[in-house]
Motif scaffolding. Structure first.
Motif, mmCIF file in Angstrom:
data_model
loop_
_atom_site.group_PDB
_atom_site.id
_atom_site.type_symbol
_atom_site.label_atom_id
_atom_site.label_comp_id
_atom_site.label_asym_id
_atom_site.label_seq_id
_atom_site.Cartn_x
_atom_site.Cartn_y
_atom_site.Cartn_z
ATOM 1 N N PRO A 27 58.663 -21.884 -104.289
ATOM 2 C CA PRO A 27 57.817 -21.564 -105.448
ATOM 3 C C PRO A 27 58.455 -21.930 -106.790
ATOM 4 N N SER A 28 59.782 -21.727 -106.928
ATOM 5 C CA SER A 28 60.382 -21.984 -108.240
ATOM 6 C C SER A 28 60.349 -23.474 -108.604
ATOM 7 N N ALA A 29 60.239 -24.361 -107.616
ATOM 8 C CA ALA A 29 60.099 -25.791 -107.918
ATOM 9 C C ALA A 29 58.763 -26.061 -108.608
ATOM 10 N N PHE A 30 57.818 -25.125 -108.446
ATOM 11 C CA PHE A 30 56.501 -25.255 -109.073
ATOM 12 C C PHE A 30 56.395 -24.338 -110.303
ATOM 13 N N GLY A 31 57.533 -23.744 -110.671
ATOM 14 C CA GLY A 31 57.538 -22.865 -111.838
ATOM 15 C C GLY A 31 57.088 -21.446 -111.552
ATOM 16 N N ILE A 32 57.024 -21.059 -110.271
ATOM 17 C CA ILE A 32 56.563 -19.716 -109.893
ATOM 18 C C ILE A 32 57.770 -18.861 -109.508
ATOM 19 N N ALA A 33 57.973 -17.758 -110.231
ATOM 20 C CA ALA A 33 59.170 -16.937 -110.017
ATOM 21 C C ALA A 33 59.022 -16.038 -108.792
ATOM 22 N N SER A 34 57.837 -15.493 -108.554
ATOM 23 C CA SER A 34 57.653 -14.549 -107.450
ATOM 24 C C SER A 34 56.235 -14.631 -106.916
ATOM 25 N N MET A 35 56.111 -14.523 -105.592
ATOM 26 C CA MET A 35 54.784 -14.554 -104.982
ATOM 27 C C MET A 35 54.154 -13.170 -104.941
ATOM 28 N N ALA A 36 54.940 -12.126 -105.207
ATOM 29 C CA ALA A 36 54.437 -10.756 -105.033
ATOM 30 C C ALA A 36 53.176 -10.453 -105.852
ATOM 31 N N PRO A 37 53.149 -10.804 -107.159
ATOM 32 C CA PRO A 37 51.934 -10.463 -107.917
ATOM 33 C C PRO A 37 50.683 -11.155 -107.387
ATOM 34 N N PHE A 38 50.844 -12.377 -106.878
ATOM 35 C CA PHE A 38 49.674 -13.088 -106.348
ATOM 36 C C PHE A 38 49.157 -12.420 -105.077
ATOM 37 N N LEU A 39 50.078 -11.946 -104.239
ATOM 38 C CA LEU A 39 49.654 -11.267 -103.019
ATOM 39 C C LEU A 39 48.917 -9.974 -103.362
ATOM 40 N N GLU A 40 49.394 -9.276 -104.399
ATOM 41 C CA GLU A 40 48.679 -8.058 -104.821
ATOM 42 C C GLU A 40 47.288 -8.395 -105.341
ATOM 43 N N GLU A 41 47.200 -9.473 -106.120
ATOM 44 C CA GLU A 41 45.890 -9.917 -106.627
ATOM 45 C C GLU A 41 44.936 -10.245 -105.484
ATOM 46 N N LEU A 42 45.466 -10.917 -104.460
ATOM 47 C CA LEU A 42 44.602 -11.316 -103.346
ATOM 48 C C LEU A 42 44.119 -10.100 -102.573
ATOM 49 N N GLU A 43 45.018 -9.151 -102.365
ATOM 50 C CA GLU A 43 44.582 -7.958 -101.649
ATOM 51 C C GLU A 43 43.508 -7.218 -102.463
ATOM 52 N N ALA A 44 43.708 -7.143 -103.775
ATOM 53 C CA ALA A 44 42.706 -6.478 -104.622
ATOM 54 C C ALA A 44 41.377 -7.220 -104.574
ATOM 55 N N ALA A 45 41.441 -8.565 -104.533
ATOM 56 C CA ALA A 45 40.204 -9.358 -104.513
ATOM 57 C C ALA A 45 39.391 -9.038 -103.258
ATOM 58 N N VAL A 46 40.063 -8.982 -102.119
ATOM 59 C CA VAL A 46 39.349 -8.690 -100.875
ATOM 60 C C VAL A 46 38.836 -7.247 -100.904
ATOM 61 N N ARG A 47 39.694 -6.324 -101.325
ATOM 62 C CA ARG A 47 39.319 -4.906 -101.360
ATOM 63 C C ARG A 47 38.099 -4.681 -102.260
ATOM 64 N N ASP A 48 38.086 -5.354 -103.412
ATOM 65 C CA ASP A 48 37.011 -5.137 -104.384
ATOM 66 C C ASP A 48 35.677 -5.720 -103.945
ATOM 67 N N SER A 49 35.675 -6.512 -102.883
ATOM 68 C CA SER A 49 34.419 -7.150 -102.487
ATOM 69 C C SER A 49 33.491 -6.184 -101.754
ATOM 70 N N TYR A 50 34.033 -5.054 -101.303
ATOM 71 C CA TYR A 50 33.216 -4.111 -100.527
ATOM 72 C C TYR A 50 32.628 -3.062 -101.459
ATOM 73 N N VAL A 51 31.313 -3.065 -101.593
ATOM 74 C CA VAL A 51 30.634 -2.168 -102.532
ATOM 75 C C VAL A 51 30.935 -0.702 -102.210
ATOM 76 N N SER A 52 30.927 -0.362 -100.918
ATOM 77 C CA SER A 52 31.163 1.049 -100.560
ATOM 78 C C SER A 52 32.580 1.266 -100.059
ATOM 79 N N GLY A 53 33.524 0.517 -100.599
ATOM 80 C CA GLY A 53 34.917 0.670 -100.184
ATOM 81 C C GLY A 53 35.200 -0.184 -98.959
ATOM 82 N N PRO A 54 36.451 -0.635 -98.828
ATOM 83 C CA PRO A 54 36.807 -1.557 -97.740
ATOM 84 C C PRO A 54 36.852 -0.854 -96.380
ATOM 85 N N PRO A 55 36.680 -1.620 -95.290
ATOM 86 C CA PRO A 55 36.885 -1.046 -93.956
ATOM 87 C C PRO A 55 38.360 -0.653 -93.776
ATOM 88 N N ALA A 56 38.667 0.025 -92.687
ATOM 89 C CA ALA A 56 40.037 0.511 -92.461
ATOM 90 C C ALA A 56 41.041 -0.645 -92.534
#
Lengths: 335, 335
Positions: free
Chosen positions: B273-302
């Motif tokens: 990642p740092s060769a592409f100027g990215i210091a850490s993948m952690a924030p992106f993984l959190e964003e992705l999990e939030a994106a999937v979670r937020d797609s469920y109107v009545s809350g995500p499945p288990a």
């Protein structure tokens, strides 16, 4: 109405030049769009011209911007598209990833701060010239919902593999992770026809066949359930997070924000077969086609392998001309 | 019956040593299998031990063979597995692709003439150590039928992305292109239970719920229709044709030919990642999990995001021990 391919190509480039784009990028953008039409993917074709022209007018696409290299090294380079038309940056990236691979065996180019790049397979030429196999990944703005989800929180992210095979046009697979391309739904909206079930959810998450719902908060379900979700996340990570430092939620959808650069991003990876001891990809492609063909006990369906539909569409377009929607024909001065 | 993880691990390595495998490769093969069990994927776990032992007896796996480098360069290397256990070669390849990427920004290692490698995410350690994102592709023997096809002419090819995130275990997505893993069908066969509809075609191409049909000429349908086919072809080309000079039809299925090296192949690609100027993948993984979670109107499945099932399974296994089938417990001397 149908018009000769050469005429549509020249008129499209002309419309972009008239909007202030210099001749070279205008030709590039026009070629990428017409290539999609030639391959039968009108959703990625000249149908996009009015959107691009509006974005140029409002500032989302800077017609005179020139992409610049943030990192210009071997084997990894990073290109800032600088708000230019996405096609201009993508073509540069394809060329450089193939050139690096030719020298080092593998070449990677990330593109950030870019705009819509159209059909990924349209960037096959540098791979064809060099014999490099090209893997292209694109991060799109949010329009796709995960399995069972209602809201569009992920991109209709795309992946393409270009496989050169000597004199013949390169073989490619090219698809996005939504159940269907958003452009196909918008094409239906333009034509006033309903879309098949399974293509679309409305803004409340209910299944819909009304294509207008897409741009009113609707969503396309991801293809292939949880495996399709996994693939889409892979593209978010490779093209988005690593390639561009962004995920789909950070991309400005091009119709929603005509005055903003989309900030979408791509990753181009070239692999030189001879670095792996492989002289030609042609025999493997023949083997793969035979493998798929042989799986059908009573003979294969009319179209069973990628590129067959595209080859057919191209033959038809070259013979009969391209079918152009009236709205676009007007923009091109064709009616 | 359930047994403590440490006991199963040591007994598994012991069984391999007793079959003639030196301690180091025996430990590697055992670790990769038990890792799959820990993550709840028993189809790729110690259930495979009897198959591996039979293959060692008949010559398909050479317990003492050492993989060797055909090309040991930066950024592309090629490893000949030399008929050793696939896990031994795959671990070497993972280590080298991460090491090259750490130095050059991207690292590619192809593995050929290999044997079964098990669960791809089991090779995450070198990526975790270096912070390199790892893309792993595996070409399998024929067991999958294309959309609407009847005969198994394609591999249940797999793809995995490992994304390090600092101290925490790496995030990974890991799936194969069949509607289901062949191992899950064989597990049902062992347990004498029927499989769900959609998992299996019998040798005549008719839908079947009898898991025994798989190894009697049956086939697993590809997932996701034509897009799943396209992804599977991409893996045939990248891991197979480029990586190993072979497609699925050239792979000797491990149960069918216990006396032959499988000749399956893999491609490992590391991106720093740092060769592409990215210091850490952690924030992106959190964003992705939030994106999937937020797609469920009545809350995500288990379970809505990759790795949640695996984390749950690991917690359970560490608390209660691993569930081992009686056939395997016998081989391990546990009953």
């Amino acid at each position: 109405m149908r018009y000769p391919v050469g005429v549509v190509l020249e008129r499209t480039a002309g419309a972009l030049r008239a909007a202030g784009m210099p001749p070279e990028p205008a030709a590039t953008v026009a070629e990428v769009m017409i290539d999609a039409d030639l391959r039968g993917h009108h959703s990625h074709g000249v149908l996009l011209l009015p959107v691009y022209l509006e974005r140029i007018r409002q500032g989302g696409i800077d017609p005179c911007a020139e992409p610049f290299w943030i990192r210009e090294e071997t084997p990894v380079s990073v290109l800032d598209a600088n708000g230019a038309a996405g096609q201009v940056a993508a073509r540069l990236a394809a060329e450089r990833s193939a050139a690096i691979a030719l020298q080092a065996g593998v070449g990677v180019v990330a593109v950030r701060h870019s705009n819509h790049v159209g059909m990924l397979a349209a960037y096959r030429a540098p791979f064809e010239r060099t014999g490099v196999v090209g893997l292209i990944l694109n991060l799109a703005g949010t329009s796709v919902a995960p399995p069972g989800g209602q809201r569009p929180t992920m991109g209709n992210n795309a992946v393409c593999l270009v496989v050169p095979r000597g004199e013949q046009e390169a073989f490619s697979v090219d698809f996005a992770t939504g159940a269907v391309a958003c452009g196909k739904i918008r094409q239906a909206a333009l034509q006033g026809t309903a879309v098949p079930e399974g293509w679309l959810l409305d803004r409340d998450g209910a299944p819909s066949t009304d294509p207008v719902q897409l741009d009113e908060g609707g969503a396309v379900p991801v293809f292939g359930g949880h495996k399709g979700l996994a693939l889409s996340l892979m593209i978010e990570i490779l093209a988005g997070a690593i390639g561009g430092g962004v995920t789909s939620r950070g991309v400005n959808r091009q119709r929603l924000w005509p005055d903003r650069v989309m900030d979408c991003s791509q990753l181009f990876v070239g692999f030189l077969p001879s670095a792996f001891g492989i002289a030609s990809m042609a025999p493997f492609l023949e083997e793969l086609e035979a493998a798929v063909r042989d799986s059908y006990v009573s003979g294969p369906p009319a179209l069973y392998f990628p590129e067959q539909y595209e080859a057919q569409a191209r033959k038809e377009a070259e013979r009969d001309g391209l079918r152009i929607e009236p709205e676009v024909a007007g923009v091109l001065g064709l009616c």
